[in-house]
Write a protein that holds these residues in place. Structure first.
Motif, PDB file in Angstrom:
ATOM      1  N   TYR A 172       0.848  -1.198   0.000  1.00 51.31           N
ATOM      2  CA  TYR A 172       0.000   0.000   0.000  1.00 51.31           C
ATOM      3  C   TYR A 172       0.879   1.243   0.000  1.00 51.31           C
ATOM      4  CZ  TYR A 172      -3.296   3.593   1.493  1.00 51.31           C
ATOM      5  OH  TYR A 172      -4.050   4.733   1.571  1.00 51.31           O
ATOM      6  N   ASP A 173       0.603   2.139  -0.936  1.00 52.23           N
ATOM      7  CA  ASP A 173       1.301   3.423  -1.019  1.00 52.23           C
ATOM      8  C   ASP A 173       0.419   4.478  -0.361  1.00 52.23           C
ATOM      9  OD1 ASP A 173       2.565   5.780  -1.645  1.00 52.23           O
ATOM     10  OD2 ASP A 173       2.670   5.414  -3.801  1.00 52.23           O
ATOM     11  N   SER A 174       0.769   4.863   0.855  1.00 54.47           N
ATOM     12  CA  SER A 174      -0.066   5.802   1.614  1.00 54.47           C
ATOM     13  C   SER A 174      -0.037   7.207   1.022  1.00 54.47           C
ATOM     14  CB  SER A 174       0.389   5.845   3.079  1.00 54.47           C
ATOM     15  OG  SER A 174       1.752   6.209   3.180  1.00 54.47           O
ATOM     16  N   GLU A 175       1.028   7.551   0.300  1.00 52.78           N
ATOM     17  CA  GLU A 175       1.114   8.893  -0.288  1.00 52.78           C
ATOM     18  C   GLU A 175       0.095   9.051  -1.411  1.00 52.78           C
ATOM     19  OE1 GLU A 175       4.480  11.991  -2.038  1.00 52.78           O
ATOM     20  OE2 GLU A 175       4.931   9.845  -1.959  1.00 52.78           O
ATOM     21  N   ASN A 176      -0.093   7.995  -2.195  1.00 50.82           N
ATOM     22  CA  ASN A 176      -1.012   8.062  -3.329  1.00 50.82           C
ATOM     23  C   ASN A 176      -2.301   7.277  -3.098  1.00 50.82           C
ATOM     24  OD1 ASN A 176       0.812   9.533  -5.176  1.00 50.82           O
ATOM     25  ND2 ASN A 176       2.076   7.691  -4.978  1.00 50.82           N
ATOM     26  N   ALA A 177      -2.456   6.712  -1.890  1.00 48.85           N
ATOM     27  CA  ALA A 177      -3.633   5.903  -1.542  1.00 48.85           C
ATOM     28  C   ALA A 177      -3.877   4.828  -2.595  1.00 48.85           C
ATOM     29  CB  ALA A 177      -4.866   6.783  -1.363  1.00 48.85           C
ATOM     30  N   SER A 195      11.056   3.502   0.072  1.00 49.29           N
ATOM     31  CA  SER A 195      10.088   4.557   0.348  1.00 49.29           C
ATOM     32  C   SER A 195       9.413   4.304   1.681  1.00 49.29           C
ATOM     33  CB  SER A 195       9.032   4.604  -0.759  1.00 49.29           C
ATOM     34  OG  SER A 195       7.994   5.491  -0.413  1.00 49.29           O
ATOM     35  N   GLU A 196       9.277   5.359   2.463  1.00 51.32           N
ATOM     36  CA  GLU A 196       8.595   5.235   3.747  1.00 51.32           C
ATOM     37  C   GLU A 196       7.085   5.160   3.578  1.00 51.32           C
ATOM     38  OE1 GLU A 196       9.768   8.387   6.301  1.00 51.32           O
ATOM     39  OE2 GLU A 196      11.866   7.737   6.426  1.00 51.32           O
ATOM     40  N   THR A 197       6.591   5.521   2.402  1.00 53.25           N
ATOM     41  CA  THR A 197       5.136   5.539   2.185  1.00 53.25           C
ATOM     42  C   THR A 197       4.596   4.216   1.655  1.00 53.25           C
ATOM     43  OG1 THR A 197       5.246   6.351  -0.102  1.00 53.25           O
ATOM     44  CG2 THR A 197       5.286   8.009   1.672  1.00 53.25           C
ATOM     45  N   GLN A 211      -3.795   1.227  16.309  1.00 53.47           N
ATOM     46  CA  GLN A 211      -3.268   1.748  17.565  1.00 53.47           C
ATOM     47  C   GLN A 211      -3.010   3.252  17.471  1.00 53.47           C
ATOM     48  OE1 GLN A 211       0.591   0.197  18.910  1.00 53.47           O
ATOM     49  NE2 GLN A 211      -0.306  -0.132  20.934  1.00 53.47           N
ATOM     50  N   LYS A 212      -2.593   3.694  16.281  1.00 52.42           N
ATOM     51  CA  LYS A 212      -2.346   5.126  16.048  1.00 52.42           C
ATOM     52  C   LYS A 212      -3.621   5.864  15.634  1.00 52.42           C
ATOM     53  CE  LYS A 212       2.421   4.274  14.574  1.00 52.42           C
ATOM     54  NZ  LYS A 212       3.369   4.268  13.420  1.00 52.42           N
ATOM     55  N   GLN A 213      -4.735   5.106  15.587  1.00 53.50           N
ATOM     56  CA  GLN A 213      -6.048   5.646  15.233  1.00 53.50           C
ATOM     57  C   GLN A 213      -6.118   6.137  13.788  1.00 53.50           C
ATOM     58  OE1 GLN A 213      -8.033   8.068  18.144  1.00 53.50           O
ATOM     59  NE2 GLN A 213      -7.027   7.048  19.870  1.00 53.50           N
ATOM     60  N   PHE A 214      -5.360   5.476  12.916  1.00 55.21           N
ATOM     61  CA  PHE A 214      -5.459   5.738  11.473  1.00 55.21           C
ATOM     62  C   PHE A 214      -6.548   4.805  10.909  1.00 55.21           C
ATOM     63  CE2 PHE A 214      -0.676   6.955  11.367  1.00 55.21           C
ATOM     64  CZ  PHE A 214      -0.993   8.205  11.889  1.00 55.21           C
ATOM     65  N   HIS A 215      -7.779   5.049  11.329  1.00 50.90           N
ATOM     66  CA  HIS A 215      -8.866   4.129  11.021  1.00 50.90           C
ATOM     67  C   HIS A 215      -9.241   4.116   9.535  1.00 50.90           C
ATOM     68  CE1 HIS A 215      -9.551   3.231  15.214  1.00 50.90           C
ATOM     69  NE2 HIS A 215      -9.547   4.530  15.493  1.00 50.90           N
ATOM     70  N   THR A 216      -9.121   5.253   8.862  1.00 52.17           N
ATOM     71  CA  THR A 216      -9.488   5.313   7.448  1.00 52.17           C
ATOM     72  C   THR A 216      -8.600   4.397   6.617  1.00 52.17           C
ATOM     73  OG1 THR A 216     -10.272   7.589   7.670  1.00 52.17           O
ATOM     74  CG2 THR A 216      -9.761   6.825   5.455  1.00 52.17           C
ATOM     75  N   THR A 217      -7.296   4.447   6.847  1.00 56.16           N
ATOM     76  CA  THR A 217      -6.363   3.595   6.119  1.00 56.16           C
ATOM     77  C   THR A 217      -6.584   2.127   6.480  1.00 56.16           C
ATOM     78  OG1 THR A 217      -4.702   5.361   6.060  1.00 56.16           O
ATOM     79  CG2 THR A 217      -3.936   3.123   5.621  1.00 56.16           C
TER      80      THR A 217
END
Length: 224
Positions: A172-177, A195-197, A211-217
């Protein structure tokens, strides 16, 4: 994706009973394919792997199933570091059924099961379930102290005329979803770039997101 109306559920005790009595189970008369894992959350990586197995089983005219555990294995093997289940057992079963699987084998992971050799484990599945196909991730391990790795499993399958499918991870590329699967033309190019993303989709990663509450991802990676 398909949705099976009824998914047959067996316990490991059911499998052992069939083995000990020598009584054939007509359910497996045509053979089956199996994927083994904890499947906590049943994320995009799990879904990709299971879809490949189901498609192959349908082409071969055999049943497709999963062998999983009443608790995710990390909770049992590394309880001090474990961040909690993503979903309950009932939720896991429901999500597995949504994949269109024909059957599920549930195992209570205990010392007896943990001490079993990988070859003995698969021989039980071969003899009881008429095993014809195995599908796993590329870093699969099983058996006593994880001694059976992918190469050993490939050798076992070749020796016993069992088809084997080994699937690379989904990223998963979090920068580009964007989600990248091994079927994408630029998959190797994308995942080879530091890449960190770009993160491998895994249950442990989703636990960290929650745990970090990134629920959307997390919800995106768990969605069907």
């Amino acid at each position: 994706m398909g949705y099976t109306i009824f998914m047959q559920i067996f316990s490991w005790n059911d499998i052992q009973t069939s083995l000990n009595t020598g009584k054939e189970n007509s359910f497996f008369s045509e053979g089956c394919g199996i994927c083994i894992g904890s499947f906590d959350g049943l994320h995009k990586g799990h879904q990709f792997l299971l879809k490949k197995m189901i498609d192959s089983c349908q082409k071969d005219g055999i049943k497709a199933g999963v062998l999983t555990f009443t608790r995710p294995l990390p909770a049992i093997k590394h309880p001090k570091d474990y961040k909690g289940d993503i979903c309950t057992l009932d939720q896991r079963i429901s999500r597995l059924q949504r994949m269109g699987l024909d059957f599920l084998i549930l195992v209570d992971f205990d010392e007896t099961f943990a001490s079993m050799l990988g070859s003995d484990f698969f021989t039980i599945l071969l003899n009881v379930c008429n095993l014809k196909l195995v599908a796993e991730g590329c870093d699969f391990r099983c058996g006593y102290k994880g001694a059976m790795d992918v190469q050993a499993l490939k050798y076992y399958c070749e020796r016993n005329k069992i088809k084997s499918i080994f699937i690379d991870p989904v990223y998963y590329d979090s920068e580009n979803a964007k989600i990248y699967t091994p079927d994408d033309a630029n998959y190797n190019e994308i995942i080879s770039k530091p890449s960190e993303t770009i993160q491998r989709v895994s249950s442990s990663h989703i636990r960290e997101l929650l745990q970090k509450q990134f629920h959307t991802t997390a919800n995106l990676l768990l969605s069907f």
